[in-house]
Design a protein around this motif. Sequence first.
Motif, PDB file in Angstrom:
ATOM      1  N   CYS A  12       1.559  16.286  -3.882  1.00 39.46           N
ATOM      2  CA  CYS A  12       0.996  14.877  -3.027  1.00 39.46           C
ATOM      3  C   CYS A  12       2.303  14.185  -3.181  1.00 39.46           C
ATOM      4  N   ALA A  13       2.777  13.922  -2.023  1.00 40.09           N
ATOM      5  CA  ALA A  13       4.035  13.133  -1.758  1.00 40.09           C
ATOM      6  C   ALA A  13       3.678  11.715  -1.498  1.00 40.09           C
ATOM      7  N   ALA A  14       4.494  10.829  -2.232  1.00 40.36           N
ATOM      8  CA  ALA A  14       4.235   9.243  -2.259  1.00 40.36           C
ATOM      9  C   ALA A  14       5.220   8.609  -1.452  1.00 40.36           C
ATOM     10  N   SER A  15       5.035   7.716  -0.582  1.00 43.58           N
ATOM     11  CA  SER A  15       5.886   6.839   0.199  1.00 43.58           C
ATOM     12  C   SER A  15       6.805   5.804  -0.481  1.00 43.58           C
ATOM     13  N   ALA A  16       6.352   5.500  -1.784  1.00 46.47           N
ATOM     14  CA  ALA A  16       6.986   4.438  -2.621  1.00 46.47           C
ATOM     15  C   ALA A  16       7.913   5.076  -3.991  1.00 46.47           C
ATOM     16  N   ARG A  17       8.804   4.172  -4.188  1.00 49.15           N
ATOM     17  CA  ARG A  17       9.735   4.880  -5.221  1.00 49.15           C
ATOM     18  C   ARG A  17       9.203   4.219  -6.494  1.00 49.15           C
ATOM     19  N   THR A  18       8.329   3.493  -6.684  1.00 54.06           N
ATOM     20  CA  THR A  18       7.886   3.140  -7.759  1.00 54.06           C
ATOM     21  C   THR A  18       6.448   3.612  -8.421  1.00 54.06           C
TER      22      THR A  18
ATOM     23  N   MET B  92      -8.325   3.924  -9.471  1.00 55.42           N
ATOM     24  CA  MET B  92      -7.435   4.567  -8.175  1.00 55.42           C
ATOM     25  C   MET B  92      -7.467   3.566  -7.188  1.00 55.42           C
ATOM     26  N   ASN B  93      -6.303   3.081  -6.365  1.00 54.95           N
ATOM     27  CA  ASN B  93      -6.585   2.237  -5.167  1.00 54.95           C
ATOM     28  C   ASN B  93      -5.686   2.511  -4.332  1.00 54.95           C
ATOM     29  N   ASN B  94      -5.097   3.838  -4.314  1.00 56.00           N
ATOM     30  CA  ASN B  94      -4.353   4.587  -3.044  1.00 56.00           C
ATOM     31  C   ASN B  94      -4.928   5.933  -3.191  1.00 56.00           C
ATOM     32  N   TRP B  95      -5.234   6.370  -1.876  1.00 54.36           N
ATOM     33  CA  TRP B  95      -5.822   7.620  -1.935  1.00 54.36           C
ATOM     34  C   TRP B  95      -5.045   8.370  -0.610  1.00 54.36           C
ATOM     35  N   GLY B  96      -5.072   9.645  -0.836  1.00 51.58           N
ATOM     36  CA  GLY B  96      -4.553  10.602   0.393  1.00 51.58           C
ATOM     37  C   GLY B  96      -5.485  11.021   1.231  1.00 51.58           C
ATOM     38  N   GLN B  97      -5.336  11.773   2.527  1.00 46.56           N
ATOM     39  CA  GLN B  97      -6.552  11.906   3.266  1.00 46.56           C
ATOM     40  C   GLN B  97      -7.242  13.262   2.904  1.00 46.56           C
ATOM     41  N   GLY B  98      -6.505  14.169   1.924  1.00 47.28           N
ATOM     42  CA  GLY B  98      -7.470  15.257   1.316  1.00 47.28           C
ATOM     43  C   GLY B  98      -6.922  16.302   2.139  1.00 47.28           C
ATOM     44  N   THR B  99      -7.027  17.677   1.302  1.00 44.54           N
ATOM     45  CA  THR B  99      -6.591  18.900   1.748  1.00 44.54           C
ATOM     46  C   THR B  99      -7.742  20.020   1.376  1.00 44.54           C
ATOM     47  N   GLN B 100      -8.246  20.766   2.170  1.00 43.08           N
ATOM     48  CA  GLN B 100      -9.027  21.669   2.024  1.00 43.08           C
ATOM     49  C   GLN B 100      -8.761  22.845   1.108  1.00 43.08           C
ATOM     50  N   VAL B 101      -9.435  23.113   0.203  1.00 44.30           N
ATOM     51  CA  VAL B 101      -9.325  24.326  -0.574  1.00 44.30           C
ATOM     52  C   VAL B 101     -10.304  25.193  -0.455  1.00 44.30           C
ATOM     53  N   SER B 102     -10.481  26.501   0.004  1.00 49.24           N
ATOM     54  CA  SER B 102     -11.744  27.335   0.097  1.00 49.24           C
ATOM     55  C   SER B 102     -11.233  28.765  -0.674  1.00 49.24           C
ATOM     56  N   VAL B 103     -12.134  29.015  -1.678  1.00 52.34           N
ATOM     57  CA  VAL B 103     -11.889  30.198  -2.441  1.00 52.34           C
ATOM     58  C   VAL B 103     -12.937  31.055  -2.055  1.00 52.34           C
TER      59      VAL B 103
ATOM     60  N   GLN C 260       0.892  -1.210   0.130  1.00 53.74           N
ATOM     61  CA  GLN C 260       0.038  -0.010   0.116  1.00 53.74           C
ATOM     62  C   GLN C 260       0.829   1.248   0.109  1.00 53.74           C
ATOM     63  N   VAL C 261       0.653   2.107  -0.860  1.00 50.82           N
ATOM     64  CA  VAL C 261       1.317   3.337  -1.059  1.00 50.82           C
ATOM     65  C   VAL C 261       0.677   4.519  -0.156  1.00 50.82           C
ATOM     66  N   GLN C 262       1.379   4.984   0.773  1.00 53.94           N
ATOM     67  CA  GLN C 262       0.835   6.074   1.273  1.00 53.94           C
ATOM     68  C   GLN C 262       0.906   7.459   0.540  1.00 53.94           C
ATOM     69  N   LEU C 263      -0.098   8.366   0.579  1.00 50.38           N
ATOM     70  CA  LEU C 263       0.042   9.700  -0.201  1.00 50.38           C
ATOM     71  C   LEU C 263      -0.369  10.631   0.946  1.00 50.38           C
ATOM     72  N   VAL C 264       0.322  11.910   0.822  1.00 47.17           N
ATOM     73  CA  VAL C 264       0.129  13.096   1.640  1.00 47.17           C
ATOM     74  C   VAL C 264       0.147  14.213   0.823  1.00 47.17           C
ATOM     75  N   GLU C 265      -1.119  15.099   1.246  1.00 49.31           N
ATOM     76  CA  GLU C 265      -1.380  16.176   0.384  1.00 49.31           C
ATOM     77  C   GLU C 265      -0.985  17.256   1.161  1.00 49.31           C
ATOM     78  N   SER C 266      -0.650  18.398   0.581  1.00 47.66           N
ATOM     79  CA  SER C 266      -0.156  19.494   1.323  1.00 47.66           C
ATOM     80  C   SER C 266      -0.518  20.828   0.276  1.00 47.66           C
ATOM     81  N   GLY C 267      -0.608  21.868   0.872  1.00 46.07           N
ATOM     82  CA  GLY C 267      -0.876  23.289  -0.005  1.00 46.07           C
ATOM     83  C   GLY C 267      -2.207  23.565  -0.104  1.00 46.07           C
ATOM     84  N   GLY C 268      -3.411  23.061   0.468  1.00 48.18           N
ATOM     85  CA  GLY C 268      -4.400  23.716   0.608  1.00 48.18           C
ATOM     86  C   GLY C 268      -4.558  24.949   1.476  1.00 48.18           C
TER      87      GLY C 268
END
Length: 120
Positions: A22-28, A107-118, A1-9
């Motif tokens: 979106c940073a991924a934990s795997a090098r593949t 898609m079988n790997n998802w991040g936790q999400g980041t909020q974008v408000s405009v 399982q690849v971990q995905l971490v979003e940032s920047g919202g």
Amino acid sequence: QVQLVESGGGLVQAGGSLRLSCAASARTVGLYFMGWFRQAPGKERDFVAAISGSAGSTYYADSVKGRFTISRDNAKNTMYLQMNSLKPEDTAVYYCALGRGITAATMNNWGQGTQVSVSS
């Protein structure tokens, strides 16, 4: 399982810009498609953009074409979404994903999400 971490919202005024990462934990990850999806309150999760493993192909929802740019740096295991000319209707939680295609079903790997408000 690849971990995905979003940032920047964050919160931005209409017409402004944000850059999501979106940073991924795997090098593949270079072997797989990666994409961005978003979900506004009370609505279904929608496709925003996707990019092939080699970054040779990109795909966009009509609503963001010309305003958003997806890219990836496989050496850093990171995907980006540059969002310009933001509109209030872009407000949502943005999720990054990794898989074998460009639809949510592939898609079988998802991040936790980041909020974008405009704000208008």
